[in-house]
Structure formats: structure tokens, C-alpha cells
Motif scaffolding. Structure first.
Motif, PDB file in Angstrom:
ATOM      1  N   LEU A 118      -3.394  14.080   1.760  1.00 19.52           N
ATOM      2  CA  LEU A 118      -2.426  13.096   1.861  1.00 19.52           C
ATOM      3  C   LEU A 118      -2.909  11.778   2.821  1.00 19.52           C
ATOM      4  CD1 LEU A 118       1.016  14.989   2.147  1.00 19.52           C
ATOM      5  CD2 LEU A 118      -0.237  13.995   0.176  1.00 19.52           C
ATOM      6  N   ILE A 119      -3.641  12.270   3.918  1.00 20.70           N
ATOM      7  CA  ILE A 119      -4.330  11.387   4.596  1.00 20.70           C
ATOM      8  C   ILE A 119      -5.238  10.404   4.004  1.00 20.70           C
ATOM      9  CG2 ILE A 119      -5.802  10.890   6.539  1.00 20.70           C
ATOM     10  CD1 ILE A 119      -5.059  13.688   7.707  1.00 20.70           C
ATOM     11  N   GLU A 120      -5.959  10.687   2.905  1.00 21.96           N
ATOM     12  CA  GLU A 120      -6.844   9.922   1.897  1.00 21.96           C
ATOM     13  C   GLU A 120      -5.819   9.208   0.970  1.00 21.96           C
ATOM     14  OE1 GLU A 120     -10.717  11.090   0.290  1.00 21.96           O
ATOM     15  OE2 GLU A 120     -10.205  13.088   1.122  1.00 21.96           O
ATOM     16  N   ALA A 121      -4.999   9.805   0.548  1.00 25.74           N
ATOM     17  CA  ALA A 121      -4.109   9.273  -0.452  1.00 25.74           C
ATOM     18  C   ALA A 121      -3.288   8.086   0.226  1.00 25.74           C
ATOM     19  CB  ALA A 121      -2.884  10.197  -0.946  1.00 25.74           C
ATOM     20  N   ALA A 122      -3.093   8.000   1.755  1.00 24.68           N
ATOM     21  CA  ALA A 122      -2.503   7.043   2.252  1.00 24.68           C
ATOM     22  C   ALA A 122      -3.177   5.860   2.806  1.00 24.68           C
ATOM     23  CB  ALA A 122      -1.579   7.674   3.480  1.00 24.68           C
ATOM     24  N   ASP A 123      -4.774   5.878   2.473  1.00 26.00           N
ATOM     25  CA  ASP A 123      -5.617   5.162   2.806  1.00 26.00           C
ATOM     26  C   ASP A 123      -5.012   3.551   2.605  1.00 26.00           C
ATOM     27  OD1 ASP A 123      -7.773   3.955   3.974  1.00 26.00           O
ATOM     28  OD2 ASP A 123      -9.043   4.135   2.101  1.00 26.00           O
ATOM     29  N   GLY A 124      -5.181   2.762   3.479  1.00 20.68           N
ATOM     30  CA  GLY A 124      -4.646   1.501   3.565  1.00 20.68           C
ATOM     31  C   GLY A 124      -3.043   1.147   3.832  1.00 20.68           C
ATOM     32  N   GLY A 125      -2.279   2.517   3.722  1.00 17.35           N
ATOM     33  CA  GLY A 125      -0.898   2.364   3.919  1.00 17.35           C
ATOM     34  C   GLY A 125      -0.494   3.027   5.048  1.00 17.35           C
ATOM     35  N   ALA A 162       0.748  -1.076   0.042  1.00 17.02           N
ATOM     36  CA  ALA A 162      -0.056  -0.086  -0.019  1.00 17.02           C
ATOM     37  C   ALA A 162       1.013   1.399  -0.024  1.00 17.02           C
ATOM     38  CB  ALA A 162      -1.091   0.210   1.229  1.00 17.02           C
ATOM     39  N   PRO A 163       0.145   2.512  -0.357  1.00 20.95           N
ATOM     40  CA  PRO A 163       1.086   3.748  -0.340  1.00 20.95           C
ATOM     41  C   PRO A 163       1.679   3.859   0.878  1.00 20.95           C
ATOM     42  CG  PRO A 163      -1.082   3.985  -1.059  1.00 20.95           C
ATOM     43  CD  PRO A 163      -1.131   2.700  -0.446  1.00 20.95           C
ATOM     44  N   PHE A 164       2.969   4.653   0.590  1.00 23.13           N
ATOM     45  CA  PHE A 164       3.881   5.190   1.929  1.00 23.13           C
ATOM     46  C   PHE A 164       3.933   6.702   1.361  1.00 23.13           C
ATOM     47  CE2 PHE A 164       7.700   7.077   3.654  1.00 23.13           C
ATOM     48  CZ  PHE A 164       7.532   6.529   4.911  1.00 23.13           C
ATOM     49  N   VAL A 165       3.315   7.604   2.327  1.00 24.31           N
ATOM     50  CA  VAL A 165       2.970   8.723   1.916  1.00 24.31           C
ATOM     51  C   VAL A 165       3.951   9.848   2.920  1.00 24.31           C
ATOM     52  CG1 VAL A 165       1.781  11.003   1.621  1.00 24.31           C
ATOM     53  CG2 VAL A 165       1.103   8.608   0.605  1.00 24.31           C
ATOM     54  N   ASP A 166       4.797  10.680   2.652  1.00 27.41           N
ATOM     55  CA  ASP A 166       5.552  11.543   3.652  1.00 27.41           C
ATOM     56  C   ASP A 166       5.249  12.868   3.570  1.00 27.41           C
ATOM     57  OD1 ASP A 166       8.427  12.529   2.466  1.00 27.41           O
ATOM     58  OD2 ASP A 166       7.638  10.724   1.387  1.00 27.41           O
ATOM     59  N   LEU A 167       5.293  13.746   4.788  1.00 35.11           N
ATOM     60  CA  LEU A 167       5.236  14.900   4.494  1.00 35.11           C
ATOM     61  C   LEU A 167       6.102  15.560   5.796  1.00 35.11           C
ATOM     62  CD1 LEU A 167       3.700  17.468   3.674  1.00 35.11           C
ATOM     63  CD2 LEU A 167       1.813  17.231   5.332  1.00 35.11           C
ATOM     64  N   ASN A 168       6.717  16.609   5.544  1.00 36.27           N
ATOM     65  CA  ASN A 168       7.520  17.263   6.471  1.00 36.27           C
ATOM     66  C   ASN A 168       6.489  18.530   6.938  1.00 36.27           C
ATOM     67  OD1 ASN A 168       9.206  19.288   7.843  1.00 36.27           O
ATOM     68  ND2 ASN A 168      10.899  18.355   6.711  1.00 36.27           N
ATOM     69  N   CYS A 169       6.345  18.367   8.423  1.00 36.77           N
ATOM     70  CA  CYS A 169       5.322  19.516   8.752  1.00 36.77           C
ATOM     71  C   CYS A 169       5.833  20.773   8.976  1.00 36.77           C
ATOM     72  CB  CYS A 169       4.759  18.960  10.176  1.00 36.77           C
ATOM     73  SG  CYS A 169       3.954  17.533   9.982  1.00 36.77           S
ATOM     74  N   ALA A 170       7.441  21.220   8.782  1.00 30.15           N
ATOM     75  CA  ALA A 170       7.921  22.236   9.101  1.00 30.15           C
ATOM     76  C   ALA A 170       7.771  23.065   7.694  1.00 30.15           C
ATOM     77  CB  ALA A 170       9.327  22.131   9.609  1.00 30.15           C
ATOM     78  N   ALA A 171       7.517  22.169   6.649  1.00 32.83           N
ATOM     79  CA  ALA A 171       7.865  22.994   5.326  1.00 32.83           C
ATOM     80  C   ALA A 171       6.732  23.611   4.858  1.00 32.83           C
ATOM     81  CB  ALA A 171       8.201  21.762   4.270  1.00 32.83           C
TER      82      ALA A 171
END
Length: 440
Positions: A236-243, A199-208
């Protein structure tokens, strides 16, 4: 060109289909019943199988189900002389890519086969890149043999396996470690060692991003939700659904967004900005930070209830200075890696280089070591790297302190303040928010 399989009991039709696609350059094999067709499929592993609905012995639906068991990437196409809505529904449920009605114009059949081949190729390419990404993010990428790293690997392996049996989201993971210690690599290892690996692995930098940008990025928006919202955006929360969703530097998240993230963790639902409906998501949250979140809670900068939610499972990454001989192992690993990348002979590091590496304090941890070795490999012209070629002082760099260094009495105040600010920015990776917070 592709391998095609035709399973058709009408010999003349099967021969015509085979001849037509062979003229297009494809390799075609013909079978006149289901059992023979499945034997051919196991041997040939075709990209596309053209299957008649009515076959002697096994019917076409059973054949398609068996073909999907042989290779999930194979695209079966059903052909029937008695097509109906019910047959079409059964064919789709069995796994058919499409359904065509006899008599089938060969040009129409080719158009469907071309579409099936395109999708099959895309799926195989996706599977290849997923496997490559998983190989590049597995537990074996956590290089080192120190006790601290072995403990870390075992903890990642244990945590990654935790998955509820009721289909709900896996418990969150909080990854703590200094800058450059490998928090994202550990998060990726947790994902790719888990049942969610495909499943997807989605990452986000919260300081960016700013708070408003982060809101849209995480939760998405509907058309017209704000003046510039000209199209629907999936968060991105939806995009990572299942992952897995990896939130780096979670300590920088705005308090309002912290409340919304807490709601997602509690309810398993997400609502796009401008929407009136919630969507269920099954996503594992992995959050990482170098900050002391307990201290931020005490200062009112981080929600205590969110911290408790994120800390269901916690992984502490040891700093490089506490990993003993792993410094030397990593240096050799990076030297070989960058030599291969830049097509240079793999250099060796001599005893003086090893001594220098062990004496350094590594405030930037593995990232600092990696960058140092990359620079050394690029600039070195000799097969043996010495301590002098590392361009590395053996004196550990001190952690940031707010004490202003001594200056001549007549030094201008502005110059002293500027240097103080620059040192703060350097020690926080040029993150203005963190530097300002540390300077109070």
C-alpha cells in the motif's frame, strides 16, 4: 456513440473516413488543416481525433499538442504516409494514442478508434469518480459552526497546502481524537484539499491485521518470498505513491513494523518482502489514533523516534461534547441525509429532541450521533421526532472504568468477570488488543 474529428488534407480520404464512422453511429466532423481542426475541436470536444502527419500550415505534431491542451482526455490518432521510428517516437511524445501508416484499412482504423474510445471512457469515468470522491471528502463535509470546528477547518486548510518544492514527500500528519470523532474524514479532507488531490488516497486500519499480514499489506512481497507468495504483491505504500497513505489506529502497529515505517519516512524508500532492491516513493503519511502515544512510548509499546517523525504536523479533533450547537446542526444534517437515502420525507426534530441531544455526553462522538439519527429516521413513522423517539438517555454514559460494580455477595465470580470483560470490550469497540491493554 462518440464525437470524432478527422483532420486530413486529402479530401477524398477524409470523406471516406467520415462516411465509414458515421455508418457506425458516430458524429464526425472533418477539417482540412490544423487551424480549422483546432477550432472544430474547441467546439465539438471530440473523444477521438484522427490527425494527418503532414498538414498545410501547422504540422500534425503541433496539432496533437494543441489538442491535448484543449482536452487532456481526448485521444489523438496520427496517420502518416511517411511513418518511421523517429516519427513514431515524436508522435508518442506529442501525445498521440497510436500511429498508423497510409494507406490505412478502415477496419484497422476502427480497431484503434475503438481502443481509444474505451480508454477515453475509462479515463473520463475515473475523473468523474475522483471528482465525486473529492466532493464527498472536502472541508465542507466537516459540518458545524462552533469555534472548535472552525479552528479545525482552518488548521486542515493550512496543513493541506504544505508541499515541498523539491518533489520530496510532504511532512507526515498526526491526527488525534476520540473514537468516532471523525479522524478518517479529517485525513481525507487533508488529502483532497492538497496538491495531491488527484493522486491516490489509500487507507489501512493498523488494528485489523496481524503483524505478518500488515507487513505484506504495507510493503508488498515478491514471488516466493514465503510459502504462500505465489504472485508479486504491490504494498500500500507503493500504491499510494504520489498521494496519501492513511494509517488508522497507528498505536496498534507492531514494534518491528514501526521501525520499517520509520525507515520509509527517513529515506523515502520501500523494499518489498523478499526483494533486494529499494523503490523510491513520494507518499504523505497521515496517522491517526485515539491512544495516548506518549504513554505508549513510556510503556515501551511505541517508538519515540517514530512519534517525533509523525508529529511534524498535528491535528487535534475536538470531541462532540465540546462543540456546543454543532450537535443540533449535525443531527439536522443527518436527518436530511438519511431521509433522502431511504426515500422518506425529511423529518423535523422538536424542542424536546434538541434538549435530549444537548444533554447527552456522546462518548461515541459524531459516529454515535450519526447512527442514532439513522436508526431514528428508519423507525420513525411521524414527521416530527420527539425525545422519546430518539431512544436516547439524557444521562451521559460514563467512560470505561476498571471499578467492578457492586453485586450481591453470593454472585458467582465467573459472571462478574464476564460482565467486566464485556464492558471493557464495548468501550474499546470490541478490539481485543486494546481491551486487554486497558485491563492490564
Amino acid at each position: 456513440m462518440a464525437n470524432l474529428l478527422v483532420i486530413e488534407d486529402e479530401a477524398a480520404l477524409a470523406r471516406n473516413i467520415a462516411r465509414y464512422f458515421e455508418q457506425q453511429g458516430h458524429v464526425v466532423e472533418v477539417a482540412h488543416d490544423g487551424e480549422t481542426g483546432l477550432d472544430a475541436a474547441r467546439r465539438l470536444l471530440p473523444e477521438v481525433a484522427i490527425v494527418d502527419y503532414q498538414l498545410p500550415g501547422m504540422d500534425g505534431l503541433d496539432v496533437i499538442r494543441a489538442l491535448r491542451d484543449i482536452d487532456t482526455q481526448m485521444r489523438p490518432i496520427m496517420v502518416s504516409g511517411h511513418a518511421s521510428v523517429a516519427v513514431a517516437v515524436d508522435a508518442m511524445k506529442a501525445g498521440s494514442f497510436d500511429l498508423l501508416t497510409k494507406p490505412v484499412p478502415l477496419a484497422s482504423l476502427q480497431a484503434v478508434v475503438d481502443r481509444a474510445l474505451l480508454e477515453s471512457g475509462n479515463r473520463r469515468a475515473l475523473a468523474y469518480y475522483q471528482r465525486r470522491e473529492a466532493d464527498a471528502a472536502g472541508l465542507d463535509q466537516l459540518v458545524g459552526e462552533s469555534t472548535a470546528l472552525q479552528t479545525l477547518r482552518e488548521r486542515v486548510r493550512t496543513i493541506a497546502d504544505i508541499e515541498p518544492g523539491d518533489g520530496t514527500a510532504a511532512p507526515p500528519i498526526l491526527v488525534l481524537g476520540e473514537t468516532g470523532s471523525g479522524k478518517k474524514m479529517v485525513a481525507r479532507a487533508c488529502h483532497f484539499a492538497s496538491p495531491r488531490a488527484l493522486a491516490p488516497f489509500v487507507d489501512l486500519n493498523c488494528a485489523a491485521l496481524s503483524a505478518d499480514q500488515m507487513d505484506v499489506e504495507l510493503f508488498g512481497c515478491e514471488i516466493g518470498a514465503f510459502p504462500d507468495a505465489h504472485e508479486r504483491k504491490v504494498g500500500l505504500i507503493e500504491a499510494a505513491d504520489g498521494g496519501t497513505l492513511f494509517l488508522d489506529e497507528v498505536g496498534e502497529l507492531d514494534l518491528g513494523l514501526q521501525a520499517k515505517l520509520l525507515g520509509v519516512l527517513k529515506t523515502g524508500k520501500v523494499r518489498r518482502f523478499g526483494s533486494v532492491t529499494d523503490r523510491h516513493v513520494n507518499v504523505r503519511i497521515i496517522a491517526a489514533t485515539r491512544c495516548d502515544l506518549d504513554a505508549l512510548v513510556a510503556q515501551g509499546l511505541f517508538r519515540g523516534d517514530l512519534l517525533h517523525r509523525l508529529r511534524v504536523l498535528q491535528i487535534d479533533i475536538p470531541p462532540l461534547r465540546e462543540r456546543g450547537d454543532d450537535v443540533w446542526r449535525l443531527a439536522q444534517h443527518f436527518a436530511a441525509l438519511f431521509a433522502q437515502r431511504y426515500r422518506k420525507p425529511a423529518p423535523t426534530l422538536d424542542a424536546s429532541a434538541e434538549a435530549s441531544l444537548h444533554q447527552h455526553g456522546w462518548p461515541g462522538n459524531v459516529r454515535e450521533l450519526r447512527n442514532l439519527i439513522e436508526r431514528t429516521v428508519l423507525l420513525s413513522q411521524r414527521p416530527v421526532i420527539t425525545s422519546s423517539e430518539l431512544l436516547l438517555t439524557v444521562i451521559p454514559q460514563p467512560l470505561f472504568t476498571e471499578d467492578i460494580p457492586e453485586r450481591p455477595a453470593l454472585a458467582r465470580l465467573e459472571a462478574v468477570e464476564r460482565e467486566h470483560l464485556e464492558r471493557a470490550l464495548e468501550q474499546t469497540g470490541w478490539n481485543v488488543t486494546r481491551a486487554a491493554r486497558r485491563l492490564d
